[in-house]
Design an enzyme around this catalytic site. Structure first.
Site, short mmCIF file in Angstrom:
data_model
loop_
_atom_site.label_atom_id
_atom_site.label_comp_id
_atom_site.label_asym_id
_atom_site.label_seq_id
_atom_site.Cartn_x
_atom_site.Cartn_y
_atom_site.Cartn_z
N MET A 1 -41.93 66.03 154.61
CA MET A 1 -43.20 66.56 155.61
C MET A 1 -42.85 65.87 157.17
O MET A 1 -42.16 64.96 157.00
CB MET A 1 -44.20 66.00 155.03
CG MET A 1 -44.53 66.52 153.60
SD MET A 1 -44.93 68.16 153.31
CE MET A 1 -43.06 68.79 152.66
N CYS A 2 -43.42 66.43 157.85
CA CYS A 2 -43.53 65.99 159.41
C CYS A 2 -44.30 64.81 159.49
O CYS A 2 -45.04 64.23 158.75
CB CYS A 2 -43.97 67.37 160.25
SG CYS A 2 -43.26 68.83 159.91
#
Length: 267
Positions: A1-2
């Site tokens: 995930m960012c």
């Protein structure tokens, strides 16, 4: 995930906000503390945007390389000061392109947007929502990604009279209703207000006497950091007496009124 962050307060050098803290966004790009949902690093691009003094529209800088590999970033960040900033590092979902246009922040006018998460089953899972957009919005998506579509959906609601709290709340609820596995940490900034959601991923807020910040992970050990509970929305800004922070459940109805037909709201 960012990973992403937003800051509002007195102008600060961008390197102070993004590069030099013990657990800065730069460090989160290669040594994140929480990568639930897959991935080990955020190396598929990064972006930052800030509001120059006297301007209501931001300047944006995006790259497809890892944050640590951009030689020009250090110089830019050292010589740029801003009082409103949004920045993000990207870990691309498998099957989605690594493009500059797929990298947050996304922009429109004064708005900046970032998405930390994933929409499973893309694009089929959100086809019903995509159908609600004008064809022109679909034809002009910045990238064929879930984040770009989420931004188009949020932007459409902002343009038709929804306030940012209602816009983000509605999109998260609508997407989660189509696929409850969705991870939907959304972050929106207009230079005066931070609005963000925590939905199956981490988010923290730091409120000082004259500033407020939201970040996927705290960038230092300041004891004032507070974790935003899962399934909650954060709204933060600066008032006469300093930082103002509101955290509410995402299943609570926003207090602001629905936009009327005269205001151009959805019918």
């Amino acid at each position: 995930m960012c990973r992403h962050l937003a800051y509002l307060g007195p102008p600060r050098r961008l390197d102070d906000l993004l590069l030099s803290a013990p657990h800065s966004l730069l460090r989160q790009s290669y040594a994140p503390a929480d990568m639930r949902g897959g991935g080990t690093v955020n190396a598929d691009g990064f972006g930052l945007a800030w509001y120059p003094e006297g301007s209501s529209e931001p300047v944006r800088y995006r790259r497809t390389c890892p944050m640590w590999a951009d030689d020009g970033l250090v110089t830019l960040a050292r010589h740029t000061r801003a009082g409103a900033v949004l920045a993000a590092v990207r870990s691309a979902t498998v099957g989605m392109p690594v493009l500059e246009t797929a990298t947050a922040p996304f922009t429109a006018g004064r708005w900046l947007f970032s998405h930390n998460g994933v929409v499973p089953g893309w694009p089929d899972s959100v086809e019903p929502l995509a159908r609600t957009l004008p064809v022109r919005d679909l034809l002009t998506l910045e990238a064929p990604t879930d984040s770009a579509l989420l931004w188009a959906l949020v932007r459409s609601r902002l343009e038709t009279g929804h306030d940012p709290v209602r816009a983000l709340t509605g999109i998260v609820q609508d997407v989660a209703a189509l696929d409850p596995r969705a991870r939907l940490n959304l972050l929106l900034l207009d230079g005066e207000q931070i609005v963000a959601t925590a939905w199956d991923h981490a988010l923290a807020v730091l409120a000082g006497d004259d500033f407020v910040a939201a970040s996927s992970e705290p960038w230092d050990d300041d004891p004032r950091w507070r974790l935003v509970p899962d399934r909650h929305l954060l709204s933060a800004g600066l008032g006469e007496h300093g930082a103002e922070v509101d955290i509410r459940r995402l299943d609570e109805k926003p207090q602001s009124p629905e936009p009327t037909a005269a205001e151009g709201g959805h019918g």
